[in-house]
Design an enzyme around this catalytic site. Structure first.
Site, PDB file in Angstrom:
ATOM      1  N   GLY A  42       0.853  -1.189   0.000  1.00 61.18           N
ATOM      2  CA  GLY A  42       0.000   0.000   0.000  1.00 61.18           C
ATOM      3  C   GLY A  42       0.882   1.230   0.000  1.00 61.18           C
ATOM      4  O   GLY A  42       1.768   1.354   0.858  1.00 61.18           O
ATOM      5  N   GLU A  44       0.451   4.378   0.761  1.00 64.20           N
ATOM      6  CA  GLU A  44       0.399   5.267   1.917  1.00 64.20           C
ATOM      7  C   GLU A  44       1.001   4.622   3.154  1.00 64.20           C
ATOM      8  O   GLU A  44       1.755   5.249   3.898  1.00 64.20           O
ATOM      9  CB  GLU A  44      -1.055   5.694   2.187  1.00 64.20           C
ATOM     10  CG  GLU A  44      -1.696   6.444   1.037  1.00 64.20           C
ATOM     11  CD  GLU A  44      -2.267   5.534  -0.037  1.00 64.20           C
ATOM     12  OE1 GLU A  44      -2.678   6.046  -1.092  1.00 64.20           O
ATOM     13  OE2 GLU A  44      -2.284   4.296   0.162  1.00 64.20           O
ATOM     14  N   ARG A 176      -2.254   4.720 -11.483  1.00 60.51           N
ATOM     15  CA  ARG A 176      -2.446   3.296 -11.709  1.00 60.51           C
ATOM     16  C   ARG A 176      -3.536   3.122 -12.762  1.00 60.51           C
ATOM     17  O   ARG A 176      -4.731   3.234 -12.467  1.00 60.51           O
ATOM     18  CB  ARG A 176      -2.850   2.586 -10.408  1.00 60.51           C
ATOM     19  CG  ARG A 176      -1.824   2.684  -9.290  1.00 60.51           C
ATOM     20  CD  ARG A 176      -0.601   1.823  -9.585  1.00 60.51           C
ATOM     21  NE  ARG A 176       0.316   1.803  -8.456  1.00 60.51           N
ATOM     22  CZ  ARG A 176       1.319   2.658  -8.284  1.00 60.51           C
ATOM     23  NH1 ARG A 176       1.529   3.613  -9.187  1.00 60.51           N
ATOM     24  NH2 ARG A 176       2.118   2.569  -7.237  1.00 60.51           N
ATOM     25  N   ALA A 264      10.008   1.777  -4.204  1.00 59.13           N
ATOM     26  CA  ALA A 264      11.102   2.751  -4.271  1.00 59.13           C
ATOM     27  C   ALA A 264      10.566   4.180  -4.288  1.00 59.13           C
ATOM     28  O   ALA A 264      11.122   5.068  -3.628  1.00 59.13           O
ATOM     29  CB  ALA A 264      11.958   2.496  -5.503  1.00 59.13           C
ATOM     30  N   ASP A 266       7.755   5.251  -3.006  1.00 60.94           N
ATOM     31  CA  ASP A 266       7.245   5.559  -1.670  1.00 60.94           C
ATOM     32  C   ASP A 266       8.403   5.855  -0.718  1.00 60.94           C
ATOM     33  O   ASP A 266       8.315   6.736   0.130  1.00 60.94           O
ATOM     34  CB  ASP A 266       6.408   4.398  -1.133  1.00 60.94           C
ATOM     35  CG  ASP A 266       5.231   4.070  -2.032  1.00 60.94           C
ATOM     36  OD1 ASP A 266       4.650   5.001  -2.619  1.00 60.94           O
ATOM     37  OD2 ASP A 266       4.906   2.871  -2.158  1.00 60.94           O
TER      38      ASP A 266
END
Length: 324
Positions: A42, A44, A176, A264, A266
């Site tokens: 995820g 976040e 996405r 990466a 994130d």
């Protein structure tokens, strides 16, 4: 009044869908794969975990199914030192899943099983505005915008509230195309960027949103929309960071044989935001972002490779000035 269960002041709060990730133990089409390793994924929660490992007080919330997978996600994220006190449990809908499909020397394919998931049914009513008010930074992504009309409204509400309360808004477009078309994504993402303080586009996202993958043109366009800081991700080449008054090209770190590139971006966002919270210079923020993003590729899994502060300092070859 701030409710019990979290600190009066947090470094960052974020929200969005986390899923249980099934990683194949062998390469090839999934029809021939029989064994998987279980973890979580995820965007976040990745940012939240990466920041927690770097020593920050972070909160993440979502809507999880009243099932074992939801309990697993909450337990893992809590175990990483992230506050999950505002997670909502949904008894009507299930927790989302995803499977990776691996082939040698190429990025994995990803298959989502998240339609009508608990998180996609998150609404404005699931937002705890006092919780958001406790944060210095609110981080959101384009994935939550894409999940449903309800989640899109929740992002808008959270961003508008943050702006009204002088909370920095950080945004990663995270386009996405399996979730929505670019024709639907483009106007919504560009609208949110107008309310954003810090944005993390990739070159490919610049091409999709603006018709250019030139970092300088991407930065200029987003600054003109009202964004204060644009940190454009350039992969192994590093990043290009701009504000109205400063531009920095920051060289990346070479990873000869990356194990897994997912996560990466994130990690990059988390490293940059850590630098902002520490009061580092723009260049130092870029260096830290590049390092965390690079280290994320050294380990298989979406979040397993995020480093601690001591680990990233050793990776960067520095010991002192990052401690500001």
């Amino acid at each position: 009044m701030v409710q019990a269960g979290f600190k009066d002041s947090m470094d960052l709060v974020t929200f969005g869908e986390s899923m249980v990730l099934f990683n194949p133990d062998s390469t090839g089409p999934l029809r021939y794969v029989h064994n998987f390793s279980k973890s979580i994924a995820g965007a976040e929660s990745n940012v939240a975990i990466a920041l927690a490992r770097l020593g920050h007080d972070v909160g993440w919330f979502s809507k999880l199914g009243n099932d074992e997978f939801g309990s697993y996600i909450k337990s893992i994220i809590r175990g990483e030192g992230v506050d999950v006190s505002r997670v909502v449990v949904d008894s009507e809908n299930n927790t989302g899943l995803l499977f990776k499909e691996r082939f040698a020397h190429v990025d994995p394919n990803v298959y989502y099983y998240r339609k009508n998931s608990a998180a996609s049914n998150m609404t404005i009513e699931d937002l705890d505005l006092d919780y958001i008010r406790s944060a210095k930074i609110l981080h959101v992504t384009g994935i939550t915008l894409a999940l449903s009309e309800n989640t899109r409204q929740a992002v808008y509400k959270a961003v508008e509230f943050a702006k009204a309360n002088n909370i920095l808004v950080s945004f990663d477009p995270n386009i996405r195309l399996k979730l929505w078309s670019i024709d639907k994504a483009r106007p919504t993402i560009l609208d949110i960027i107008q309310m954003t303080d810090i944005v993390f586009p990739g070159k490919e996202e610049g091409k999709l949103l603006l018709g250019t993958d030139n970092p300088k043109q991407i930065s200029e366009a987003f600054l003109n929309m009202g964004c204060k800081t644009v940190a454009t991700k350039l992969g192994k080449e590093g990043c290009y960071i701009t504000t109205k008054h400063q531009s920095e090209e920051v060289r990346g770190y070479t990873v000869e044989k990356p194990e897994d590139t997912v996560g990466a971006g994130d990690g990059f966002a988390a490293g940059f935001l850590s630098g902002i919270l520490k009061g580092l210079s723009l260049r130092e923020c870029g260096q830290l972002a590049n390092a965390v993003g690079a280290m994320a590729t050294l380990v298989r899994g979406d979040m397993e490779g995020f480093p601690t502060l001591d680990q990233v300092k050793k990776f960067m070859g520095i010991e002192e000035h990052i401690e500001r």
